[in-house]
Design an enzyme around this catalytic site. Structure first.
Site, PDB file in Angstrom:
ATOM      1  N   GLU A 136       4.579   7.318   2.756  1.00  0.00           N
ATOM      2  CA  GLU A 136       5.153   5.858   3.037  1.00  0.00           C
ATOM      3  C   GLU A 136       4.893   4.838   2.171  1.00  0.00           C
ATOM      4  O   GLU A 136       3.726   4.987   1.249  1.00  0.00           O
ATOM      5  CB  GLU A 136       5.210   5.541   4.321  1.00  0.00           C
ATOM      6  CG  GLU A 136       4.018   5.122   4.760  1.00  0.00           C
ATOM      7  CD  GLU A 136       3.852   4.719   6.392  1.00  0.00           C
ATOM      8  OE1 GLU A 136       4.921   4.693   6.999  1.00  0.00           O
ATOM      9  OE2 GLU A 136       2.785   4.606   6.741  1.00  0.00           O
TER      10      GLU A 136
ATOM     11  N   ARG B  72      -8.276   7.486   4.799  1.00  0.00           N
ATOM     12  CA  ARG B  72      -8.235   7.650   6.289  1.00  0.00           C
ATOM     13  C   ARG B  72      -8.048   9.002   6.718  1.00  0.00           C
ATOM     14  O   ARG B  72      -7.296   9.845   5.805  1.00  0.00           O
ATOM     15  CB  ARG B  72      -7.080   7.071   6.935  1.00  0.00           C
ATOM     16  CG  ARG B  72      -6.994   5.502   6.855  1.00  0.00           C
ATOM     17  CD  ARG B  72      -5.858   4.708   7.386  1.00  0.00           C
ATOM     18  NE  ARG B  72      -4.619   5.099   6.490  1.00  0.00           N
ATOM     19  CZ  ARG B  72      -3.308   4.960   6.781  1.00  0.00           C
ATOM     20  NH1 ARG B  72      -3.057   4.479   7.871  1.00  0.00           N
ATOM     21  NH2 ARG B  72      -2.531   5.245   5.763  1.00  0.00           N
TER      22      ARG B  72
ATOM     23  N   LYS C 196      12.169   3.092   5.921  1.00  0.00           N
ATOM     24  CA  LYS C 196      12.183   4.351   5.496  1.00  0.00           C
ATOM     25  C   LYS C 196      13.554   4.740   4.875  1.00  0.00           C
ATOM     26  O   LYS C 196      13.319   5.450   3.945  1.00  0.00           O
ATOM     27  CB  LYS C 196      12.086   5.308   6.730  1.00  0.00           C
ATOM     28  CG  LYS C 196      10.564   5.070   7.435  1.00  0.00           C
ATOM     29  CD  LYS C 196       9.480   5.115   6.486  1.00  0.00           C
ATOM     30  CE  LYS C 196       8.132   4.960   7.380  1.00  0.00           C
ATOM     31  NZ  LYS C 196       7.897   3.443   7.513  1.00  0.00           N
TER      32      LYS C 196
ATOM     33  N   ARG D 288       0.996  -1.144   0.024  1.00  0.00           N
ATOM     34  CA  ARG D 288      -0.083  -0.038  -0.064  1.00  0.00           C
ATOM     35  C   ARG D 288       0.955   1.193   0.124  1.00  0.00           C
ATOM     36  O   ARG D 288       1.807   1.441   0.790  1.00  0.00           O
ATOM     37  CB  ARG D 288      -0.936   0.075   1.174  1.00  0.00           C
ATOM     38  CG  ARG D 288      -2.165   0.943   0.973  1.00  0.00           C
ATOM     39  CD  ARG D 288      -2.901   1.106   2.407  1.00  0.00           C
ATOM     40  NE  ARG D 288      -1.917   1.972   3.353  1.00  0.00           N
ATOM     41  CZ  ARG D 288      -1.978   1.603   4.797  1.00  0.00           C
ATOM     42  NH1 ARG D 288      -2.839   0.340   5.020  1.00  0.00           N
ATOM     43  NH2 ARG D 288      -1.433   2.264   5.400  1.00  0.00           N
TER      44      ARG D 288
ATOM     45  N   SER E  25      -3.081  -2.645   6.219  1.00  0.00           N
ATOM     46  CA  SER E  25      -4.540  -2.757   6.911  1.00  0.00           C
ATOM     47  C   SER E  25      -5.838  -2.181   6.201  1.00  0.00           C
ATOM     48  O   SER E  25      -5.269  -1.417   5.315  1.00  0.00           O
ATOM     49  CB  SER E  25      -4.606  -2.450   8.329  1.00  0.00           C
ATOM     50  OG  SER E  25      -4.093  -0.972   8.397  1.00  0.00           O
TER      51      SER E  25
ATOM     52  N   GLU F  46       6.787   0.520  10.833  1.00  0.00           N
ATOM     53  CA  GLU F  46       5.442   0.608  10.515  1.00  0.00           C
ATOM     54  C   GLU F  46       4.417   0.949  11.721  1.00  0.00           C
ATOM     55  O   GLU F  46       4.698   0.669  13.015  1.00  0.00           O
ATOM     56  CB  GLU F  46       5.227  -0.842   9.947  1.00  0.00           C
ATOM     57  CG  GLU F  46       6.100  -0.954   8.686  1.00  0.00           C
ATOM     58  CD  GLU F  46       5.819  -0.007   7.578  1.00  0.00           C
ATOM     59  OE1 GLU F  46       5.012   0.699   7.446  1.00  0.00           O
ATOM     60  OE2 GLU F  46       6.681  -0.290   6.533  1.00  0.00           O
ATOM     61  N   GLY F  47       3.156   1.396  11.177  1.00  0.00           N
ATOM     62  CA  GLY F  47       1.976   1.620  12.173  1.00  0.00           C
ATOM     63  C   GLY F  47       2.456   3.042  12.597  1.00  0.00           C
ATOM     64  O   GLY F  47       3.245   3.670  12.697  1.00  0.00           O
TER      65      GLY F  47
ATOM     66  N   LYS G 244      11.593  10.255  10.926  1.00  0.00           N
ATOM     67  CA  LYS G 244      10.932   8.848  10.934  1.00  0.00           C
ATOM     68  C   LYS G 244      11.811   7.775  11.173  1.00  0.00           C
ATOM     69  O   LYS G 244      13.039   7.708  10.533  1.00  0.00           O
ATOM     70  CB  LYS G 244      10.146   8.295   9.393  1.00  0.00           C
ATOM     71  CG  LYS G 244       8.876   9.302   9.226  1.00  0.00           C
ATOM     72  CD  LYS G 244       8.202   8.989   8.004  1.00  0.00           C
ATOM     73  CE  LYS G 244       7.025   9.868   7.735  1.00  0.00           C
ATOM     74  NZ  LYS G 244       6.133   9.001   6.503  1.00  0.00           N
TER      75      LYS G 244
ATOM     76  N   ASN H  46       4.244   0.848   2.287  1.00  0.00           N
ATOM     77  CA  ASN H  46       4.020  -0.301   3.278  1.00  0.00           C
ATOM     78  C   ASN H  46       4.160  -1.638   2.434  1.00  0.00           C
ATOM     79  O   ASN H  46       3.489  -1.919   1.536  1.00  0.00           O
ATOM     80  CB  ASN H  46       2.844  -0.038   3.966  1.00  0.00           C
ATOM     81  CG  ASN H  46       2.410   1.192   4.407  1.00  0.00           C
ATOM     82  OD1 ASN H  46       2.856   1.403   5.706  1.00  0.00           O
ATOM     83  ND2 ASN H  46       1.963   2.335   3.840  1.00  0.00           N
TER      84      ASN H  46
END
Length: 493
Positions: A147, A469, A323, A131, A154, A387-388, A383, A149
């Site tokens: 970013e 989102r 990253k 993603r 999710s 992840e998350g 960063k 992923n």
């Protein structure tokens, strides 16, 4: 290139109309699985996922651009893993010095898995469910990548559901009793079916190459204990069965050796002796997933990696999502050297999505980054290789954070230009309460790719839907599962 773009405002409803809208949102969500477990849940106690009452406007041309470049990004990261393996391993080895407990363990476990398998992974096929996340840059009228992923992406399941919710409300007059307030501009992501198709394609490839029995292989989901977002995962699981007659099982990383066994390097479900064709990680992307018992969890990750099952992702593919790799790939020269077959136009379409990202090392660019972090921190986000939500350091907090850790640890971070998106008005339903907020958006585009890590051969490369989102404009973080944001859907105009 900048241009004027005027987003559509949310509909103005009477109290009675909004009350009816809220009833429909709640009942549709509960009836159709747009749900999550609340904190401290019991198994029968689910709640509606945090969601906007209205879709949020997004420029149609930029949405289409994000969709268009996704397969290019899929190919680029597959090339990093296969054709540029030594480059990736060198980056990962360097990061391991700074982030020993996580990136270092991923790298160490990969090296051990290769040694145990005789010099190269037993299973060269690798599945990426990826993603790419973007924000809209209003000044340039462009999308900018936040970013990329490569593990445990999710909300592919719930994204489909929220799109259908907004489309239902638009069609039944909830937004306007006389006509569709948003016209035909609300797309529904097909991510449930497309992600399931990616898993099924990998399972079929395993069956063709490895499985010699008549019984089809199964998919093993590796999940977190007490997973609040399990319904998002279940929707993909159900689509696997409904669309592809493929069974799935679930277990935690801690329980992997109790739940499965290995025979002749193949992985099997212990209770049924069914062969596992694909291991799908919805856990293992964060240090927290290993902290309960680090020796056991890392041992189990190695145990799973050294089987014929196709991994989604493999350790090497997961490492490509750091990253530092993202930062390196903002170089036009590097992208062109990795994918010389790309046309100049396609290369530019990728590069147009990048902001400036600096390494935080001893290189010349790293020295510039260290200066900028202290002189103009308000322009940047720091960063780590994680992840998350909840891991990043923003703006004015950067200098104090850097001063709080040893300078030898700075190399674990990258410094990324802040993206300044516009804000929109919307209403958010969270834990039964409606909040009117000014929000900012994060667009995610899903993609699936099945490729050979040894040869670079790509067996399939597909788009797999979208995710929107939103988060209140006062919040830096945006993770829904981490408690920072909510689910939304685009209205294209």
């Amino acid at each position: 290139m900048s241009r004027s773009w005027t987003p559509k405002s949310i509909p103005q409803l009477t109290n009675e109309q909004e009350s009816l809208l809220l009833e429909r949102v709640c009942q549709y969500s509960l009836a159709n699985g747009l749900v999550m477990y609340p904190p401290g849940f019991t198994i029968s106690n689910a709640d509606i996922a945090p969601v906007t009452l209205f879709p949020t406007p997004f420029p149609k041309d930029l949405f289409e651009h994000a969709v268009k470049v996704q397969k290019l990004f899929n190919s680029l990261y597959a090339q990093v893993v296969s054709g540029q393996r030594e480059w990736l391993l060198e980056i990962s080895k360097e990061l391991a010095k700074f982030d020993r407990d996580f990136t270092g363990q991923l790298y160490k476990t990969y090296i051990e898995s290769v040694e145990l398998s005789g010099g190269k992974p037993l299973q060269p096929l690798s599945l990426g469910l990826f993603r790419s996340d973007y924000m809209y840059d209003e000044i340039e009228h462009s999308i900018k990548q936040i970013e990329f992923n490569t593990v445990s992406v999710s909300f592919g399941g719930l994204s489909t559901k929220v799109g259908k919710l907004h489309q239902y409300l638009n069609s039944n007059g909830s937004y306007n009793p006389t006509e569709k307030f948003y016209g035909e501009g609300i797309p529904v992501s097909n991510s449930i079916n497309e992600l399931a198709l990616g898993l099924a394609a990998a399972n079929a490839a395993y069956n063709d190459k490895v499985n010699k029995s008549q019984k089809p292989p199964v998919v093993l989901f590796i999940v977190q204990d007490n997973e609040r977002n399990c319904f998002d995962q279940r929707h993909v699981e159900y689509a696997l069965l409904d669309n592809h007659l493929t069974l799935s099982y679930r277990c935690t990383l801690e329980a992997a050796k109790e739940f499965t066994f290995i025979k002749d390097d193949k992985l099997y479900i212990k209770t049924t002796s069914e062969e596992v064709g694909v291991i799908y990680y919805r856990s293992g992307y964060s240090p927290l997933d290993y902290e309960t018992d680090p020796e056991l969890t890392w041992s189990n990750r190695l145990y799973l990696e050294t089987t014929y099952a196709i991994k989604c992702p493999s350790l090497l593919t997961q490492l490509s999502g750091t990253k530092k790799v993202q930062q390196a790939l903002t170089s036009a020269e590097l992208v062109q050297s990795f994918m010389p077959e790309l046309s100049s136009q396609a290369t530019q379409e990728l590069l147009d999505t990048f902001v400036k990202i600096y390494p935080f090392d001893d290189s010349e660019e790293g020295k510039i980054a260290k200066k900028l972090a202290f002189e103009s921190p308000e322009k940047f986000v720091l960063k780590p290789q994680r992840e998350g939500g909840g891991n990043n350091i923003y703006k004015e907090n950067i200098p104090a954070f850097l001063n709080s850790i040893d300078e030898s640890e700075w190399g674990a971070y990258i410094l990324m230009e802040i993206i300044n998106p516009p804000t929109y008005e919307n209403k958010i339903l969270r834990l039964g309460q409606v909040h009117q907020e000014h929000i900012i958006l994060e667009l995610g585009i899903f993609g699936t790719i099945l490729f050979n890590e040894d040869t670079g051969e790509v067996l399939s490369n597909e788009n797999a839907g979208h995710l929107l989102r939103s988060k209140v404009s006062s919040s830096n973080e945006g993770g829904v599962a981490a408690g920072f944001g909510c689910l939304d859907n685009v209205y294209l105009q």
